[in-house]
Design a protein around this motif. Structure first.
Motif, PDB file in Angstrom:
ATOM      1  N   LYS A  37       4.263  -4.757   6.198  1.00 15.76           N
ATOM      2  CA  LYS A  37       4.130  -4.953   4.753  1.00 15.76           C
ATOM      3  C   LYS A  37       4.526  -3.616   4.147  1.00 15.76           C
ATOM      4  O   LYS A  37       4.358  -2.574   4.794  1.00 15.76           O
ATOM      5  CB  LYS A  37       2.681  -5.244   4.368  1.00 15.76           C
ATOM      6  CG  LYS A  37       2.248  -6.630   4.780  1.00 15.76           C
ATOM      7  CD  LYS A  37       0.929  -6.972   4.164  1.00 15.76           C
ATOM      8  CE  LYS A  37       0.559  -8.380   4.555  1.00 15.76           C
ATOM      9  NZ  LYS A  37      -0.460  -8.976   3.753  1.00 15.76           N
TER      10      LYS A  37
ATOM     11  N   ARG B 259      -8.365  -9.492   1.076  1.00 23.16           N
ATOM     12  CA  ARG B 259      -8.104 -10.436   2.164  1.00 23.16           C
ATOM     13  C   ARG B 259      -7.489  -9.697   3.351  1.00 23.16           C
ATOM     14  O   ARG B 259      -7.909  -9.867   4.478  1.00 23.16           O
ATOM     15  CB  ARG B 259      -7.172 -11.551   1.671  1.00 23.16           C
ATOM     16  CG  ARG B 259      -7.030 -12.675   2.670  1.00 23.16           C
ATOM     17  CD  ARG B 259      -6.433 -13.909   2.063  1.00 23.16           C
ATOM     18  NE  ARG B 259      -5.045 -13.704   1.634  1.00 23.16           N
ATOM     19  CZ  ARG B 259      -4.326 -14.635   1.035  1.00 23.16           C
ATOM     20  NH1 ARG B 259      -4.848 -15.827   0.787  1.00 23.16           N
ATOM     21  NH2 ARG B 259      -3.077 -14.385   0.678  1.00 23.16           N
ATOM     22  N   THR B 260      -6.474  -8.865   3.069  1.00 24.18           N
ATOM     23  CA  THR B 260      -5.843  -8.090   4.151  1.00 24.18           C
ATOM     24  C   THR B 260      -5.773  -6.627   3.711  1.00 24.18           C
ATOM     25  O   THR B 260      -5.225  -6.338   2.644  1.00 24.18           O
ATOM     26  CB  THR B 260      -4.398  -8.581   4.408  1.00 24.18           C
ATOM     27  OG1 THR B 260      -4.396  -9.999   4.467  1.00 24.18           O
ATOM     28  CG2 THR B 260      -3.846  -8.027   5.694  1.00 24.18           C
TER      29      THR B 260
ATOM     30  N   SER C  67       0.048  -2.441  -5.923  1.00 28.51           N
ATOM     31  CA  SER C  67      -0.372  -2.397  -7.335  1.00 28.51           C
ATOM     32  C   SER C  67      -1.864  -2.108  -7.432  1.00 28.51           C
ATOM     33  O   SER C  67      -2.294  -1.225  -8.185  1.00 28.51           O
ATOM     34  CB  SER C  67      -0.076  -3.731  -8.036  1.00 28.51           C
ATOM     35  OG  SER C  67       1.281  -4.057  -7.935  1.00 28.51           O
TER      36      SER C  67
HETATM   37  O1  N01 Z   1       1.590  -7.259  -4.359  1.00 27.80           O
HETATM   38  P1  N01 Z   1       1.355  -7.490  -2.783  1.00 27.80           P
HETATM   39  P2  N01 Z   1       1.630  -5.878  -5.166  1.00 27.80           P
HETATM   40  N1  N01 Z   1      -6.622 -14.594  -2.115  1.00 27.80           N
HETATM   41  O2  N01 Z   1       2.002  -8.802  -2.488  1.00 27.80           O
HETATM   42  C1  N01 Z   1      -3.607 -10.488  -2.162  1.00 27.80           C
HETATM   43  C2  N01 Z   1       6.089  -3.034  -5.212  1.00 27.80           C
HETATM   44  N2  N01 Z   1       5.239  -2.072  -5.893  1.00 27.80           N
HETATM   45  O3  N01 Z   1       1.838  -6.227  -6.595  1.00 27.80           O
HETATM   46  O4  N01 Z   1      -2.070  -9.529   2.035  1.00 27.80           O
HETATM   47  C3  N01 Z   1      -6.896 -13.306  -1.870  1.00 27.80           C
HETATM   48  O5  N01 Z   1       1.752  -6.314  -1.992  1.00 27.80           O
HETATM   49  C4  N01 Z   1      -2.782 -10.153  -0.942  1.00 27.80           C
HETATM   50  O6  N01 Z   1      -3.528 -10.397   0.231  1.00 27.80           O
HETATM   51  P3  N01 Z   1      -2.761 -10.816   1.621  1.00 27.80           P
HETATM   52  C5  N01 Z   1       5.999  -2.809  -3.723  1.00 27.80           C
HETATM   53  O7  N01 Z   1       7.243  -3.078  -3.147  1.00 27.80           O
HETATM   54  C6  N01 Z   1       5.593  -0.779  -5.806  1.00 27.80           C
HETATM   55  O8  N01 Z   1       0.490  -5.030  -4.832  1.00 27.80           O
HETATM   56  O9  N01 Z   1      -1.762 -11.867   1.223  1.00 27.80           O
HETATM   57  N3  N01 Z   1      -5.996 -12.320  -1.925  1.00 27.80           N
HETATM   58  C7  N01 Z   1      -2.477  -8.693  -1.211  1.00 27.80           C
HETATM   59  O10 N01 Z   1      -3.545  -7.869  -0.867  1.00 27.80           O
HETATM   60  C8  N01 Z   1       4.952  -3.799  -3.335  1.00 27.80           C
HETATM   61  O11 N01 Z   1       4.958  -4.159  -1.974  1.00 27.80           O
HETATM   62  C9  N01 Z   1       4.813   0.170  -6.358  1.00 27.80           C
HETATM   63  O12 N01 Z   1      -3.806 -11.292   2.500  1.00 27.80           O
HETATM   64  C10 N01 Z   1      -4.743 -12.656  -2.257  1.00 27.80           C
HETATM   65  C11 N01 Z   1      -2.301  -8.672  -2.737  1.00 27.80           C
HETATM   66  O13 N01 Z   1      -2.950  -9.836  -3.229  1.00 27.80           O
HETATM   67  C12 N01 Z   1       5.262  -4.938  -4.246  1.00 27.80           C
HETATM   68  O14 N01 Z   1       5.600  -4.328  -5.475  1.00 27.80           O
HETATM   69  C13 N01 Z   1       3.640  -0.183  -6.999  1.00 27.80           C
HETATM   70  C14 N01 Z   1      -4.385 -13.986  -2.540  1.00 27.80           C
HETATM   71  C15 N01 Z   1      -0.849  -8.738  -3.135  1.00 27.80           C
HETATM   72  O15 N01 Z   1      -0.204  -7.604  -2.680  1.00 27.80           O
HETATM   73  C16 N01 Z   1       4.132  -5.902  -4.466  1.00 27.80           C
HETATM   74  O16 N01 Z   1       2.924  -5.184  -4.628  1.00 27.80           O
HETATM   75  C17 N01 Z   1       3.304  -1.509  -7.078  1.00 27.80           C
HETATM   76  C18 N01 Z   1      -5.387 -14.978  -2.443  1.00 27.80           C
HETATM   77  N4  N01 Z   1      -5.105 -16.263  -2.677  1.00 27.80           N
HETATM   78  C19 N01 Z   1       4.098  -2.451  -6.515  1.00 27.80           C
HETATM   79  N5  N01 Z   1      -3.068 -14.006  -2.842  1.00 27.80           N
HETATM   80  C20 N01 Z   1       5.230   1.576  -6.230  1.00 27.80           C
HETATM   81  O17 N01 Z   1       6.353   1.960  -6.472  1.00 27.80           O
HETATM   82  C21 N01 Z   1      -2.625 -12.736  -2.749  1.00 27.80           C
HETATM   83  N6  N01 Z   1      -3.647 -11.924  -2.396  1.00 27.80           N
HETATM   84  C22 N01 Z   1       4.261   2.515  -5.749  1.00 27.80           C
END
Ligand code: N01
Length: 531
Positions: free
Chosen positions: A325, A207-208, A187
């Motif tokens: 991931k 973070r990652t 996202s």
């Molecule tokens: O969520 P994510 P998303 N402190 O969980 C960070 C689908 N999707 O909404 O990796 C600091 O991937 C977390 O860090 P870490 C797709 O399947 C599809 O982006 O836990 N950071 C990470 O970087 C996707 O996989 C499309 O260390 C914190 C982020 O937040 C799924 O939805 C588009 C934290 C979360 O990333 C989810 O995607 C969008 C903390 N306490 C989504 N907690 C398309 O079709 C979390 N984070 C292209």
């Protein structure tokens, strides 16, 4: 109970799963109502309206196939459809199949309790209304409960806090504003390049780092569209026989069988073509760590080429397993870090300590901004289901049953919870397949199952505990052949949510999954008790 309250089927959720389920249930002559917490159809595509939101599956594949008229008459404007167009498509389907009259919008279901004597589910809404039904279909979505980390001080922030998964309908104009964004998953990777163009300053708290491949999105190639439409059913059928039900051009050789030059050529071609097919560059990226490292090095090389400041590039280079991931797909993500108004803040080595009135504080410093965007993902696959108080036989709660992980049969049914079905539940291909294909397969299976029950006057279907145990072992056995379960803290395993049981949730391999489901149905619903 009055006639309004008495239903044959309750469907929870009006995303692509709930909409198609309603269509099929009506065709069976079953009195059906859908309950949807949002004010419109579309599910994921209703809530995720952040800038840049678009699909990472080719538009010609990310659509329903149950109606040839629908798929022939609809035209997508881009290779990867943007969120507003997917939402428009969802509304078009709702109108075309006259779905809206059976959907209760703005309606949150709080509990579903099974009554053994009447074999009915009692459903309570947040407003206190009661409904009763013979069957329940949970179309609650895999990524529909937002993850809001428990940051100390979050409530003190004086600016606006936004979550990518609950973006305001009217959007936000960040012109002249400073923005902080936490998270660098799919996202964030889509939103960041666009927000960076608008905001005066963008601070990205990472973070990652994620691996991201350029989408190479473009206007729909009309010749390609016409070609696919001329042979749509064959195209769909071919895709459904592929591992993830996606036309991703898989290469059947190992990354380690070819020369360095051939390997680089393959990766270069995939990088140029863009998108998720990068993961299919070689046949062993998911199972062999050395093979996977070659892909990782290639992407790291690209990041270092694109990002000018090498210490920023170092921070952006992931060292995890590629694909462990969800692989991200972007437009100009890495390039955005060359902008003067964009800063990357490492919160792995210097964690976020608290959200302050004007920004946030890490162990290394303080940052100020007007808007805080949480791109922190979802309590995936089980979160939305467990938000509802679901009680089955003997008053057993689903939450208790799943305290060590989401045990179920085929990702479709849970023992102890009769006549209740989950669409794309944990234990099914779901998020590791083309979601719409997976949804249609599940709804068709459920629909055939209900037809069978009605025809033979069965009142109750419930999964066997033994069949469920065996299925869970099978899901794990397949996942354990890959690098994914142990390779990273991914939401596939629940590792992104504190205290969530850690278990690899999706079933890997769409075609073999379909075979399992067909085998079960053919054998008089093997693994289920029908009474
Ligand atoms: O969520 P994510 P998303 N402190 O969980 C960070 C689908 N999707 O909404 O990796 C600091 O991937 C977390 O860090 P870490 C797709 O399947 C599809 O982006 O836990 N950071 C990470 O970087 C996707 O996989 C499309 O260390 C914190 C982020 O937040 C799924 O939805 C588009 C934290 C979360 O990333 C989810 O995607 C969008 C903390 N306490 C989504 N907690 C398309 O079709 C979390 N984070 C292209």
């Amino acid at each position: 109970m009055n006639a309004e309250q008495k239903l044959d089927v309750i469907i929870v959720g009006a995303g692509f799963a709930g909409m198609y389920a309603l269509h099929r249930m009506r065709a069976l002559g079953l009195k059906t109502k859908v309950f949807e917490r949002g004010d419109g159809v579309g599910g994921t595509w209703y809530w995720n309206r952040y800038p840049g939101a678009r699909c990472d599956v080719n538009s010609m594949e990310y659509s329903y196939q149950f109606s040839d008229e629908l798929q022939q008459n609809w035209s997508w404007s881009e290779k990867y459809a943007p969120q507003p167009e997917i939402l428009e498509y969802a509304n078009h389907v709702a109108d075309k199949f006259d779905l809206l009259r059976d959907i209760n919008f703005g309606c949150n279901i709080t509990s579903l309790h099974f009554d053994k004597n009447s074999s009915l589910w009692q459903c309570t809404t947040e407003k206190g209304e009661l409904f009763y039904s013979r069957y329940c279909i949970m179309a609650t979505g895999c990524l529909s409960k937002n993850n809001i980390p428990d940051f100390p001080g979050l409530g003190n922030f004086r600016g606006e806090v936004l979550h990518t998964g609950n973006w305001p309908q009217k959007g936000r104009d960040f012109t002249g504003k400073t923005v902080g964004i936490i998270g660098t998953g799919s996202s964030a990777i889509q939103a960041i390049p666009l927000i960076a163009k608008q905001a005066s300053e963008l601070l990205i708290f990472q973070r990652t780092p994620s691996y991201s491949i350029p989408a190479r999105n473009e206007a729909m190639d009309k010749k390609y569209e016409a070609k696919i439409k001329a042979e749509y059913s064959t195209f769909r059928e071919d895709n459904s026989r592929r591992y993830a039900a996606l036309n991703n051009n898989p290469n059947s050789v190992s990354a380690l069988e070819v020369s360095e030059k051939e390997r680089q050529t393959e990766y270069e071609q995939r990088w140029e073509a863009g998108g998720l097919p990068f993961l299919a560059s070689f046949n062993d990226l998911a199972i062999n760590i050395e093979a996977n490292e070659t892909a990782s090095k290639f992407i790291q090389g690209k990041i270092r080429e694109i990002v000018e400041n090498q210490s920023v590039a170092d921070l952006l280079c992931p060292s995890t397993i590629v694909g462990c991931k969800r692989l991200c797909v972007d437009t100009d993500y890495y390039k955005t870090f060359n902008r003067k108004n964009v800063s990357l803040v490492d919160v792995a080595n210097h964690p976020i300590e608290e959200i302050t009135e004007s920004g946030l504080k890490t162990s290394a410093g303080e940052y100020e901004f007007d808007y805080l965007i949480l791109a922190t993902g979802f309590d995936a696959m089980t979160g939305a289901l467990l938000d509802i108080d679901i009680k089955g036989l003997e008053g057993k709660r689903l939450k208790d049953k799943w305290q060590d992980g989401p045990k179920n049969y085929l990702g479709l049914s849970v023992s102890g919870f009769p006549n209740l079905f989950t669409i794309t539940g944990p234990g099914s291909p779901s998020v590791l397949a083309n979601m719409i294909v997976a949804i249609e397969q599940h709804v068709d299976w459920i629909s055939d199952c209900l037809k069978h029950l009605e025809k033979h006057s069965y009142q109750v279907i419930v999964a066997d505990e033994a069949a469920e145990e065996k299925w869970v072992l099978e899901v794990n056995r397949i996942a354990d052949q890959t690098l994914y379960p142990e390779g990273c803290n991914s939401w596939y395993t629940g590792a992104n949510i504190p205290d969530k049981p850690r278990i690899f949730m999706p079933y890997l391999g769409f075609p073999s999954y379909v075979q399992h489901c067909e085998h079960v149905a053919r054998n008089n619903y093997e693994g289920f008790k029908l009474s």
